[in-house]
Design a protein around this motif. Structure first.
Motif, PDB file in Angstrom:
ATOM      1  N   LYS A   1       2.832  -0.768 -10.308  1.00  0.00           N
ATOM      2  CA  LYS A   1       2.013  -1.933  -9.973  1.00  0.00           C
ATOM      3  C   LYS A   1       2.251  -2.360  -8.527  1.00  0.00           C
ATOM      4  CE  LYS A   1       1.019  -6.594 -11.684  1.00  0.00           C
ATOM      5  NZ  LYS A   1      -0.371  -6.323 -12.094  1.00  0.00           N
ATOM      6  N   SER A   2       3.513  -2.376  -8.126  1.00  0.00           N
ATOM      7  CA  SER A   2       3.851  -2.734  -6.756  1.00  0.00           C
ATOM      8  C   SER A   2       3.288  -1.714  -5.768  1.00  0.00           C
ATOM      9  CB  SER A   2       5.373  -2.820  -6.607  1.00  0.00           C
ATOM     10  OG  SER A   2       5.736  -3.091  -5.277  1.00  0.00           O
ATOM     11  N   LYS A   3       3.397  -0.423  -6.109  1.00  0.00           N
ATOM     12  CA  LYS A   3       2.896   0.634  -5.232  1.00  0.00           C
ATOM     13  C   LYS A   3       1.394   0.526  -5.046  1.00  0.00           C
ATOM     14  CE  LYS A   3       3.228   4.429  -2.861  1.00  0.00           C
ATOM     15  NZ  LYS A   3       3.951   4.462  -1.564  1.00  0.00           N
ATOM     16  N   LYS A   4       0.674   0.302  -6.134  1.00  0.00           N
ATOM     17  CA  LYS A   4      -0.774   0.180  -6.038  1.00  0.00           C
ATOM     18  C   LYS A   4      -1.165  -1.021  -5.187  1.00  0.00           C
ATOM     19  CE  LYS A   4      -4.974  -0.060  -8.830  1.00  0.00           C
ATOM     20  NZ  LYS A   4      -5.541  -0.144 -10.202  1.00  0.00           N
ATOM     21  N   SER A   5      -0.448  -2.117  -5.360  1.00  0.00           N
ATOM     22  CA  SER A   5      -0.728  -3.319  -4.562  1.00  0.00           C
ATOM     23  C   SER A   5      -0.495  -3.053  -3.078  1.00  0.00           C
ATOM     24  CB  SER A   5       0.159  -4.471  -5.035  1.00  0.00           C
ATOM     25  OG  SER A   5      -0.048  -5.620  -4.253  1.00  0.00           O
ATOM     26  N   MET A   6       0.587  -2.360  -2.750  1.00  0.00           N
ATOM     27  CA  MET A   6       0.878  -2.044  -1.351  1.00  0.00           C
ATOM     28  C   MET A   6      -0.185  -1.128  -0.761  1.00  0.00           C
ATOM     29  SD  MET A   6       5.003  -1.470  -1.642  1.00  0.00           S
ATOM     30  CE  MET A   6       5.110  -0.783   0.012  1.00  0.00           C
ATOM     31  N   MET A   7      -0.638  -0.135  -1.535  1.00  0.00           N
ATOM     32  CA  MET A   7      -1.652   0.785  -1.038  1.00  0.00           C
ATOM     33  C   MET A   7      -2.995   0.081  -0.846  1.00  0.00           C
ATOM     34  SD  MET A   7      -0.790   4.304  -3.141  1.00  0.00           S
ATOM     35  CE  MET A   7      -2.060   5.228  -2.276  1.00  0.00           C
ATOM     36  N   ARG A   8      -3.332  -0.846  -1.738  1.00  0.00           N
ATOM     37  CA  ARG A   8      -4.574  -1.600  -1.577  1.00  0.00           C
ATOM     38  C   ARG A   8      -4.495  -2.520  -0.368  1.00  0.00           C
ATOM     39  NH1 ARG A   8      -7.532  -4.051  -6.601  1.00  0.00           N
ATOM     40  NH2 ARG A   8      -9.104  -4.059  -4.968  1.00  0.00           N
ATOM     41  N   THR A   9      -3.310  -3.097  -0.143  1.00  0.00           N
ATOM     42  CA  THR A   9      -3.127  -3.936   1.041  1.00  0.00           C
ATOM     43  C   THR A   9      -3.337  -3.120   2.310  1.00  0.00           C
ATOM     44  OG1 THR A   9      -1.532  -5.332  -0.145  1.00  0.00           O
ATOM     45  CG2 THR A   9      -1.510  -5.449   2.251  1.00  0.00           C
ATOM     46  N   THR A  10      -2.798  -1.904   2.332  1.00  0.00           N
ATOM     47  CA  THR A  10      -2.960  -1.027   3.486  1.00  0.00           C
ATOM     48  C   THR A  10      -4.432  -0.713   3.720  1.00  0.00           C
ATOM     49  OG1 THR A  10      -0.786  -0.032   3.121  1.00  0.00           O
ATOM     50  CG2 THR A  10      -2.327   1.204   4.467  1.00  0.00           C
ATOM     51  N   ARG A  11      -5.168  -0.466   2.648  1.00  0.00           N
ATOM     52  CA  ARG A  11      -6.585  -0.137   2.796  1.00  0.00           C
ATOM     53  C   ARG A  11      -7.414  -1.327   3.264  1.00  0.00           C
ATOM     54  NH1 ARG A  11      -8.896   4.428  -1.054  1.00  0.00           N
ATOM     55  NH2 ARG A  11      -7.126   5.851  -1.039  1.00  0.00           N
ATOM     56  N   LEU A  12      -6.954  -2.531   2.936  1.00  0.00           N
ATOM     57  CA  LEU A  12      -7.683  -3.731   3.347  1.00  0.00           C
ATOM     58  C   LEU A  12      -7.339  -4.193   4.757  1.00  0.00           C
ATOM     59  CD1 LEU A  12      -7.591  -5.921   0.099  1.00  0.00           C
ATOM     60  CD2 LEU A  12      -9.553  -4.730   1.064  1.00  0.00           C
ATOM     61  N   GLN A  13      -6.300  -3.594   5.346  1.00  0.00           N
ATOM     62  CA  GLN A  13      -5.850  -4.050   6.663  1.00  0.00           C
ATOM     63  C   GLN A  13      -6.939  -4.022   7.730  1.00  0.00           C
ATOM     64  OE1 GLN A  13      -3.068  -5.564   7.953  1.00  0.00           O
ATOM     65  NE2 GLN A  13      -2.679  -5.854   5.762  1.00  0.00           N
TER      66      GLN A  13
END
Length: 426
Positions: A46-58
């Motif tokens: 869950k944490s990994k997916k959240s971090m990857m989505r944050t990166t994509r939204l940057q």
């Protein structure tokens, strides 16, 4: 049972289980680390997916920051709107990433207190062993006294045949704290590099903190390589570099402060963490690609539908076929009908007055463009209607209007105030 014992109970049972299976303290720690990683996998995912989505939204976040620079309130509103559109909670992955840190405290407790916490033996066992090995534990330094149970565990293992059966029945176990010839119950000493002894046990003990730090650094480098961030400002890049340096250095410091068993746990945890990070990154990259494609298609479809509705509305307006919005409230509909009724009454009154004046032969005086109802100069005595459309003549027309208004009353007695309709008022 104390609160500390309740917290450490599942960890202790797991460590004892793995030790009985492998008869190796080091392998038990490695299996313990593997189990912890497997148990935490859903949360870390869950944490990994959240971090990857944050990166994509940057990129979109940075565009909003650029567009609304200096307007924090507007930026926060747009950021919240973006998160709602993407169905994303930026805080959803923070808590889960901290879970492994909380596990260190009970693990350190069962490593430092193997008799009372790992074996779950009574404190009387510690007292009895202290009496048996009085000479070895009577003059311990303050630091060594903190690891008294480790010393007693090593002494009990070395003299297991002479340990009273009574203590064994109270939970005392024969545990060998060595792993590959390295005493994992001992704390690494950095003086070893200068003073020796040059034995494998001492050298292996000395190397554990640096192996742990090295793998920690490699783990962060691998994570950055397979999931690069989009930080393009100097401050963010500097912070990332500092974290990549500080975490391994802190690992070295802590490993020199704690028993080597903690270092073995961190080493195993780094290896399993790299494997977990690689697998989750590959999995969520595919999943997020699919989700982004579906979200983009849905957004494109919505835009097409809205555009089609706008075009249909414009066409109906042009043909005079617009329908009444059935969702309009009853109060608004009543107000609209009332306004239309007043406009019809005002039009009838104007027509009747005009017809009566025509029968009486009364000529209508020309109304100034500034007049509203019976207020002759409501828009100003120098009002010119086309001052923006015809700016070249606006100045002359303004002076002419001002001169024409001199000496005239502001109220037109030939017009009743009731003639004014809502559409004529400003």
């Amino acid at each position: 049972m104390s609160f500390g014992e309740i917290i450490t109970w599942p960890f202790a049972k797991l460590m004892v289980l793995f030790y009985n299976m492998t008869h190796s303290y080091g392998l038990a720690l490695i299996l313990f680390s593997l189990t912890v990683n497997l148990v935490l996998m859903p949360f870390m995912a869950k944490s990994k997916k959240s971090m990857m989505r944050t990166t994509r939204l940057q990129p979109r976040i940075q565009e909003l920051q650029r567009r609304h620079e200096g307007n924090q309130q507007k930026l926060n509103a747009e950021m919240q709107k973006l998160y709602q559109e993407e169905g994303f909670n930026p805080a959803s992955g923070c808590l889960w990433s901290l879970l492994p840190l909380f596990l260190l405290f009970p693990l350190y407790s069962i490593i430092r207190l193997p008799i009372t916490r790992m074996m779950m033996a009574d404190t009387s066992v510690v007292d009895s062993l202290s009496e048996i090995f009085t000479e070895q534990v009577s003059n311990l330094s303050a630091r060594a006294a903190g690891y008294k149970e480790i010393i007693l565990t090593n002494l009990a293992h070395a003299n297991w045949s002479s340990i009273p059966e009574e203590l064994k029945t109270k939970g005392l176990m024969d545990i060998d704290l060595n792993f590959l010839g390295v005493p994992l119950g001992d704390t690494p000493d950095w003086h070893t590099i200068f003073t020796g002894p040059w034995t494998w046990a001492a050298i292996g003990l000395f190397l554990i903190p640096f192996v742990s730090a090295g793998l920690s650094w490699v783990s962060m480098k691998v994570s950055t390589a397979i999931n690069p961030t989009t930080a393009n400002d100097a401050q963010s890049q500097s912070m990332n570099q500092s974290m990549n340096l500080m975490m391994p250095l802190m690992s070295v410091v802590f490993c020199f402060m704690m028993p080597a068993a903690m270092g073995i746990y961190w080493i195993a945890n780094s290896v399993f963490g790299m494997a977990r990070d690689y697998v989750l990154t590959k999995y969520y990259k595919k999943q997020l690609d699919i989700e982004d494609a579906e979200r983009l298609a849905a957004r494109s479809q919505r835009e097409k539908e809205l555009e089609a509705k706008r075009e249909e509305t414009e066409r109906l307006k042009a043909e005079g076929k617009t329908e009444v919005n059935t969702n309009t409230s009853k109060k608004k509909l009543q107000a609209s009908e009332k306004q239309k009724s007043e406009e019809r009454k005002a039009a009838i009154i104007r027509d009747e007055r005009a017809a009566r004046r025509e029968r009486l032969g009364i000529k209508e005086t020309e109304k100034p463009a500034s007049q509203v109802g019976n207020r002759r100069f409501a828009r100003g005595r120098a009002y010119v209607a086309d001052r923006y459309e015809n700016p070249e003549a606006a100045e002359e027309a303004t002076l002419a209007a001002a001169l024409a208004s001199e000496g005239q009353d502001s109220i037109d007695d030939t017009v009743e105030n009731s003639e004014v309709t809502p559409n004529e008022q400003e």
